[in-house]
Design a protein around this motif. Structure first.
Motif, PDB file in Angstrom:
ATOM      1  N   LYS A  56      46.675  65.794  82.539  1.00  0.00           N
ATOM      2  CA  LYS A  56      48.064  66.462  82.499  1.00  0.00           C
ATOM      3  C   LYS A  56      48.222  67.289  83.661  1.00  0.00           C
ATOM      4  CE  LYS A  56      48.782  65.995  77.490  1.00  0.00           C
ATOM      5  NZ  LYS A  56      48.801  66.801  76.420  1.00  0.00           N
ATOM      6  N   ARG A  57      49.541  67.332  84.295  1.00  0.00           N
ATOM      7  CA  ARG A  57      49.639  68.388  85.343  1.00  0.00           C
ATOM      8  C   ARG A  57      50.694  69.163  85.077  1.00  0.00           C
ATOM      9  NH1 ARG A  57      50.286  62.892  84.576  1.00  0.00           N
ATOM     10  NH2 ARG A  57      52.133  62.141  85.505  1.00  0.00           N
ATOM     11  N   GLY A  58      50.730  70.165  85.746  1.00  0.00           N
ATOM     12  CA  GLY A  58      51.768  71.384  85.575  1.00  0.00           C
ATOM     13  C   GLY A  58      52.835  71.531  87.156  1.00  0.00           C
ATOM     14  N   LYS A  59      52.499  72.574  87.562  1.00  0.00           N
ATOM     15  CA  LYS A  59      53.481  72.775  88.815  1.00  0.00           C
ATOM     16  C   LYS A  59      52.962  72.082  89.924  1.00  0.00           C
ATOM     17  CE  LYS A  59      56.629  75.175  86.273  1.00  0.00           C
ATOM     18  NZ  LYS A  59      57.966  74.523  85.927  1.00  0.00           N
ATOM     19  N   PHE A  60      53.683  71.985  90.777  1.00  0.00           N
ATOM     20  CA  PHE A  60      53.416  71.236  92.173  1.00  0.00           C
ATOM     21  C   PHE A  60      54.201  72.196  93.107  1.00  0.00           C
ATOM     22  CE2 PHE A  60      52.595  68.086  89.659  1.00  0.00           C
ATOM     23  CZ  PHE A  60      51.651  66.985  90.270  1.00  0.00           C
ATOM     24  N   ARG A  61      53.278  73.109  93.831  1.00  0.00           N
ATOM     25  CA  ARG A  61      53.758  74.059  94.761  1.00  0.00           C
ATOM     26  C   ARG A  61      53.303  73.947  96.194  1.00  0.00           C
ATOM     27  NH1 ARG A  61      56.133  78.338  91.940  1.00  0.00           N
ATOM     28  NH2 ARG A  61      55.310  78.352  89.738  1.00  0.00           N
ATOM     29  N   ILE A  62      54.471  74.178  97.271  1.00  0.00           N
ATOM     30  CA  ILE A  62      54.165  74.211  98.555  1.00  0.00           C
ATOM     31  C   ILE A  62      53.482  75.598  99.006  1.00  0.00           C
ATOM     32  CG2 ILE A  62      54.825  73.577 101.011  1.00  0.00           C
ATOM     33  CD1 ILE A  62      55.098  71.491  99.201  1.00  0.00           C
ATOM     34  N   VAL A  63      52.465  75.721  99.050  1.00  0.00           N
ATOM     35  CA  VAL A  63      51.633  76.847  99.270  1.00  0.00           C
ATOM     36  C   VAL A  63      52.143  77.690 100.751  1.00  0.00           C
ATOM     37  CG1 VAL A  63      49.402  78.121  99.067  1.00  0.00           C
ATOM     38  CG2 VAL A  63      49.703  76.362  97.627  1.00  0.00           C
ATOM     39  N   CYS A  64      51.806  76.607 101.483  1.00  0.00           N
ATOM     40  CA  CYS A  64      52.045  76.994 103.034  1.00  0.00           C
ATOM     41  C   CYS A  64      52.214  75.919 103.835  1.00  0.00           C
ATOM     42  CB  CYS A  64      50.742  78.047 103.566  1.00  0.00           C
ATOM     43  SG  CYS A  64      49.313  77.339 103.498  1.00  0.00           S
ATOM     44  N   GLY A  65      52.599  76.206 105.129  1.00  0.00           N
ATOM     45  CA  GLY A  65      52.684  74.938 105.893  1.00  0.00           C
ATOM     46  C   GLY A  65      52.603  75.459 107.464  1.00  0.00           C
ATOM     47  N   ASN A  66      52.302  74.762 108.560  1.00  0.00           N
ATOM     48  CA  ASN A  66      52.280  74.701 109.764  1.00  0.00           C
ATOM     49  C   ASN A  66      53.603  74.959 110.370  1.00  0.00           C
ATOM     50  OD1 ASN A  66      53.044  72.172 110.008  1.00  0.00           O
ATOM     51  ND2 ASN A  66      50.862  71.636 111.084  1.00  0.00           N
ATOM     52  N   LYS A  67      53.730  75.332 111.631  1.00  0.00           N
ATOM     53  CA  LYS A  67      55.105  75.362 112.225  1.00  0.00           C
ATOM     54  C   LYS A  67      55.975  74.302 112.068  1.00  0.00           C
ATOM     55  CE  LYS A  67      57.142  77.278 116.159  1.00  0.00           C
ATOM     56  NZ  LYS A  67      58.524  76.250 116.150  1.00  0.00           N
ATOM     57  N   THR A  68      55.203  73.040 112.473  1.00  0.00           N
ATOM     58  CA  THR A  68      55.918  71.698 112.564  1.00  0.00           C
ATOM     59  C   THR A  68      56.361  71.324 111.373  1.00  0.00           C
ATOM     60  OG1 THR A  68      54.213  71.072 114.207  1.00  0.00           O
ATOM     61  CG2 THR A  68      55.681  69.487 113.325  1.00  0.00           C
TER      62      THR A  68
END
Length: 489
Positions: A43-55
């Motif tokens: 089972k899985r809960g939330k999927f979050r975009i923690v951080c990203g590079n500039k591109t």
């Protein structure tokens, strides 16, 4: 093709976000870090975009035309569904990378962005942080965008998927009737993935009709043939499947948690699918030049093979769609060459071919009955009311004929002349059918037939029967105009 190599990193809790940002900034291609809430037991809960590079952030905040997301402002640690519609395929690949520590790769063109291909790589990040609801696991998500399909990348499959695709393609080259050949293919697909039901389902978006091209059911399954569900109203149900796919390139449902997403998006179909004992499904649209031809699916399959099914379907869907498109084109050309476009019955060319076939058939003696039915008064209707009324009269005449005979037995031999050829019929039954035709014609305005008929015991003598029926029809027409001289023009 390009390869991204990950050096495993272990991150201290206090500097987690800072180190993740520093880490993701080291990627040249657009990359972000995704956190997956692992609740245990798959089972899985939330999927979050923690951080990203500039591109990556630029792809959100300054997107290319046609590639805009739901919002165009990046906020660290926000749910990915803030940016795009929930995608079960994306979640599955993130889960396998972050939780199961697998390196995942996919090359696909989602429906939400037409004409764009995404080369996507999901790599595990070796860090876990315990939180109250469960365990957070991390992966990187790197994507490369192509505006044309990369054929080398499309052909870069796993060994199992490659074997599946080759097997399916070889099956498509077998010299068999098309439907029989496709049935063998879906049987192979069923066996490949231990599915209980596989099917190729066609949709005619112009006529708003749908049909089962072929299907395969596992032995002893409690699932039933799809034909039990398809009726005139089923097109609307099938038309709603695009909403379940929700902009992705397919729908992969593995378990109850995925089924909850289906329930939310399409509760009516969810209830129908569940009540029919469906537990999981891979549903893939079949498109040819962006035109939807139908769907291919596998139901109640081995969930351990979900990724392989998706990879296989992504490759063979376009191949199967091309085969179907060619089949439908040939079928359409056959209809155009054999049917009268005004009335929908068979045309004179088809009649001539059929007569030739019967005349040359020495496989066994069988009787044949012939009826010539010539419309009375077509010229008068055309003169008094115009050709549109005359066309309506011809269509109504065909409807009356189809109340008594099969469409394949009816031929429009000339302007107002129809010929009916029936195999295996007695003279008495033929006369009875002729009387039924006279009664059926009374339901339509101005429809009146001059009828001549003949029955012979040997179908190779069909031309003799045609000649005698024609002579008798003209005698019947003569008697009709003797009674109604005012109608003769």
């Amino acid at each position: 093709m390009w390869i991204c190599v990950l050096s495993v990193c272990v991150i201290d809790v206090g500097v987690m976000l800072m180190d993740l940002q520093k880490y993701v900034d080291g990627f040249g291609a657009m990359t972000c870090v995704v956190s997956v809430e692992n609740l245990g037991d798959g089972k899985r809960g939330k999927f979050r975009i923690v951080c990203g590079n500039k591109t990556y952030i630029d792809s959100i905040e300054h997107p290319a035309p046609g590639a805009e997301l739901l919002i165009q402002k990046f906020t660290p640690n926000s749910e990915y569904t803030d940016y795009l519609t929930r995608d079960l395929n994306f979640e599955d690949y993130c889960y396998k990378a972050a939780v199961e520590k697998k390196c995942m790769n996919s090359y696909a063109s989602p429906d939400r962005i037409q004409g764009v291909y995404f080369n996507m790589i999901f790599l595990p990040v070796a860090y876990e942080e315990e939180i109250e609801e469960g365990t957070l696991c991390y992966c990187t998500y790197t994507m490369e965008i192509n505006f044309e399909a990369n054929l080398e990348r499309l052909s870069n499959l796993s060994a199992e998927a490659t074997s599946n695709v080759i097997r399916i393609c070889l099956g498509l080259k077998v010299n068999k009737d098309f439907k029989e050949m496709m049935t063998d293919v879906v049987c192979d697909i069923r066996d490949m993935f231990d599915a209980e039901h596989t099917c190729i389902f066609l949709m005619d978006t112009y006529e708003r009709k749908c049909s089962v091209l072929c299907e395969a059911l596992a032995k002893d399954t409690i699932l039933t043939t799809m034909n039990n569900y398809v009726d005139d109203a089923f097109y609307d149900i099938a038309d709603s499947w695009a909403g379940m796919i929700a902009g992705s390139n397919c729908l992969v449902v593995k378990d109850e948690q995925d089924m909850e997403v289906v329930k939310e998006r399409n509760p009516i179909w969810y209830d129908s699918f569940s009540s029919a004992h469906g537990k999981n499904i891979v549903l893939f649209p079949l498109k040819f030049r962006d035109m939807l031809l139908g769907y291919i699916w596998a139901i109640n399959y081995d969930i351990k093979k979900a990724t392989t099914i998706k990879e296989t379907f992504e490759t063979i869907a376009s191949i199967i769609a091309s085969e179907i498109s060619n089949y439908l084109l040939m079928d359409r050309l056959k209809v155009l060459s054999s049917k009268d476009m005004l009335t929908g019955v068979m045309n004179r060319n088809e009649m001539n071919n059929y007569v030739d076939k019967l005349s040359d058939d020495t496989s066994g003696k069988k009787s044949v009955g012939v009826i010539f039915a010539d419309l009375n008064g077509l010229k008068r209707v055309n003169d008094d009311y115009g050709h549109s009324a005359g066309d309506t009269l011809l269509k109504d005449a065909a409807k009356a004929l189809e109340e008594v005979f099969e469409t394949e037995e009816i031929f429009r031999a000339g302007g107002d002349e129809f010929t009916i050829i029936v195999l295996g019929i007695t003279e008495e039954d033929l006369a009875m059918r002729a009387e039924e035709l006279r009664k059926a014609s009374e339901k339509y305005d101005h429809v009146s037939f001059a009828i001549g008929m003949c029955q012979v015991d040997d179908s190779t003598n069909v031309r003799q029967a045609l000649r005698l029926a024609d002579e008798r029809m003209y005698e019947d027409k003569r008697l009709y105009y003797e009674k109604h001289p005012e109608l003769k023009r």
